[in-house]
Design a protein around this motif. Sequence first.
Motif, PDB file in Angstrom:
ATOM      1  N   ARG A  20       0.848  -1.273   0.007  1.00  0.00           N
ATOM      2  CA  ARG A  20       0.150  -0.009  -0.072  1.00  0.00           C
ATOM      3  C   ARG A  20       0.833   1.192   0.032  1.00  0.00           C
ATOM      4  O   ARG A  20       0.496   2.393  -0.695  1.00  0.00           O
ATOM      5  N   THR A  21       2.038   1.342   0.712  1.00  0.00           N
ATOM      6  CA  THR A  21       2.687   2.543   0.801  1.00  0.00           C
ATOM      7  C   THR A  21       3.840   2.763  -0.295  1.00  0.00           C
ATOM      8  O   THR A  21       3.930   3.806  -0.670  1.00  0.00           O
ATOM      9  N   VAL A  22       3.850   1.753  -0.844  1.00  0.00           N
ATOM     10  CA  VAL A  22       5.030   1.781  -1.881  1.00  0.00           C
ATOM     11  C   VAL A  22       4.577   1.214  -3.424  1.00  0.00           C
ATOM     12  O   VAL A  22       4.704   1.956  -4.510  1.00  0.00           O
ATOM     13  N   GLU A  23       4.031  -0.007  -3.494  1.00  0.00           N
ATOM     14  CA  GLU A  23       3.823  -0.714  -4.782  1.00  0.00           C
ATOM     15  C   GLU A  23       2.784   0.026  -5.471  1.00  0.00           C
ATOM     16  O   GLU A  23       2.925   0.297  -6.621  1.00  0.00           O
ATOM     17  N   ILE A  24       1.567  -0.019  -4.783  1.00  0.00           N
ATOM     18  CA  ILE A  24       0.271   0.675  -5.467  1.00  0.00           C
ATOM     19  C   ILE A  24       0.452   2.040  -6.236  1.00  0.00           C
ATOM     20  O   ILE A  24       0.459   2.346  -7.293  1.00  0.00           O
ATOM     21  N   PRO A  25       1.276   2.729  -5.128  1.00  0.00           N
ATOM     22  CA  PRO A  25       1.228   4.312  -5.656  1.00  0.00           C
ATOM     23  C   PRO A  25       2.612   4.296  -6.872  1.00  0.00           C
ATOM     24  O   PRO A  25       2.308   5.550  -7.614  1.00  0.00           O
ATOM     25  N   SER A  26       3.494   3.437  -6.874  1.00  0.00           N
ATOM     26  CA  SER A  26       4.329   3.460  -7.885  1.00  0.00           C
ATOM     27  C   SER A  26       3.843   3.145  -9.297  1.00  0.00           C
ATOM     28  O   SER A  26       4.750   3.077 -10.233  1.00  0.00           O
ATOM     29  N   MET A  27       2.793   2.292  -9.483  1.00  0.00           N
ATOM     30  CA  MET A  27       2.353   1.601 -10.644  1.00  0.00           C
ATOM     31  C   MET A  27       1.883   2.959 -11.310  1.00  0.00           C
ATOM     32  O   MET A  27       1.372   4.007 -11.127  1.00  0.00           O
ATOM     33  N   ASP A  28       2.205   2.670 -12.803  1.00  0.00           N
ATOM     34  CA  ASP A  28       1.905   3.849 -13.926  1.00  0.00           C
ATOM     35  C   ASP A  28       0.719   3.535 -14.594  1.00  0.00           C
ATOM     36  O   ASP A  28       0.513   2.098 -15.332  1.00  0.00           O
ATOM     37  N   PRO A  29      -0.725   3.964 -14.339  1.00  0.00           N
ATOM     38  CA  PRO A  29      -1.828   3.634 -14.734  1.00  0.00           C
ATOM     39  C   PRO A  29      -1.815   3.440 -16.316  1.00  0.00           C
ATOM     40  O   PRO A  29      -2.421   2.798 -17.043  1.00  0.00           O
ATOM     41  N   ALA A  30      -0.767   4.265 -17.036  1.00  0.00           N
ATOM     42  CA  ALA A  30      -0.663   4.135 -18.353  1.00  0.00           C
ATOM     43  C   ALA A  30      -0.068   2.968 -19.008  1.00  0.00           C
ATOM     44  O   ALA A  30      -0.398   2.376 -20.017  1.00  0.00           O
ATOM     45  N   ASN A  31       0.653   2.227 -17.950  1.00  0.00           N
ATOM     46  CA  ASN A  31       1.196   0.824 -18.483  1.00  0.00           C
ATOM     47  C   ASN A  31       0.674  -0.476 -17.980  1.00  0.00           C
ATOM     48  O   ASN A  31       0.562  -1.318 -18.239  1.00  0.00           O
ATOM     49  N   VAL A  32      -0.028  -0.104 -16.624  1.00  0.00           N
ATOM     50  CA  VAL A  32      -0.927  -1.184 -15.937  1.00  0.00           C
ATOM     51  C   VAL A  32      -2.404  -1.349 -16.252  1.00  0.00           C
ATOM     52  O   VAL A  32      -3.015  -0.546 -16.027  1.00  0.00           O
ATOM     53  N   SER A  33      -2.849  -2.448 -17.088  1.00  0.00           N
ATOM     54  CA  SER A  33      -3.907  -2.342 -17.442  1.00  0.00           C
ATOM     55  C   SER A  33      -4.814  -2.904 -16.385  1.00  0.00           C
ATOM     56  O   SER A  33      -6.338  -2.603 -16.557  1.00  0.00           O
ATOM     57  N   GLU A  34      -4.484  -3.767 -15.374  1.00  0.00           N
ATOM     58  CA  GLU A  34      -5.080  -4.064 -14.417  1.00  0.00           C
ATOM     59  C   GLU A  34      -4.549  -4.677 -13.066  1.00  0.00           C
ATOM     60  O   GLU A  34      -3.613  -5.207 -13.367  1.00  0.00           O
ATOM     61  N   VAL A  35      -5.166  -4.374 -11.887  1.00  0.00           N
ATOM     62  CA  VAL A  35      -4.382  -4.832 -10.700  1.00  0.00           C
ATOM     63  C   VAL A  35      -5.506  -6.209 -10.351  1.00  0.00           C
ATOM     64  O   VAL A  35      -6.714  -5.786  -9.840  1.00  0.00           O
ATOM     65  N   LYS A  36      -4.768  -7.283 -10.443  1.00  0.00           N
ATOM     66  CA  LYS A  36      -5.849  -8.475  -9.974  1.00  0.00           C
ATOM     67  C   LYS A  36      -5.337  -9.264  -8.878  1.00  0.00           C
ATOM     68  O   LYS A  36      -4.334  -9.597  -8.714  1.00  0.00           O
TER      69      LYS A  36
END
Length: 288
Positions: free
Chosen positions: A209-225
């Motif tokens: 929650r503190t690092v990985e989710i905020p670091s993802m780029d919505p332009a490159n990540v199509s889905e978090v499953k």
Amino acid sequence: MSQHWTRSILALAVIILTPCVVNSHAPSKKEQPQKWSGPGTSQNLRNILVGRCFHYMSLYPDVGQKNCYGIWDALINAVYRKNPCNITEEDYEQLANVTGQTIPCDKTLLWSRTNDLVHRYTKATENFVTLEDTFLGFLFNGLMWCGKTSGPGMNFKSCPAWNACDNNAISSFWKMASATFARTSCGVVNVMLNGSTDGAIARKESILRTVEIPSMDPANVSEVKLWVIDDITGEDRNSCNSESLLELKKYIEEHKLKYSCIDNYKPVQALQCVNNYDQAACNQCKYQ
């Protein structure tokens, strides 16, 4: 005779007083490294890192040629002569650069509270990659290190424990590594969570929650499953519709990421059943 005795007395005085003069300029006692609550730097750390580096390149040639000794130098530059409670993610920037690696899209598998199971799964299938399976994670997984302000070299006696201070050498490293892994992920990012854990399925202070989710780029990540996996012999405390998961769903969507969830992902449950075939969840009919 008087002059002779005078010279003798002066010479004797010089001999007697010289040690006092020397001692007055003797160096002070060498500063000792501070004692911390955690274990010290792993013994033979340099040899372990260099050995792992060459081993990984032999297993995965696609990682390219890496400067194994340069990786050690980058670690030294990050922590030598520094307070091990004042090491930032930025201090590891050089180390991140010399260990760079491209992970194929749809292969990233994050986890929280499923350490043993998630790595059993990636070893069994080789379809996904956790941080610990990457070049950088493989190098440093399970190791301990920190420098000391009292001089060069590593502190082999003690280092700060993970929660001893906010910016300690180990926690800052894994935050940097986790952020890099998440930032470079693309396609579908899968996350294995423990459905049998007490409390929130993903704690607010967790790396997820503190690092990985905020670091993802919505332009490159199509889905978090999310894969919510119950302990095959434990309780079903959380599912995709539980309050904890719905709160996590909201958090993920606030970061402009698409969300999906699956309870007891069948390939993972099948792996659990290898050693627990007599459990009700392992009824063979479920996998037909």
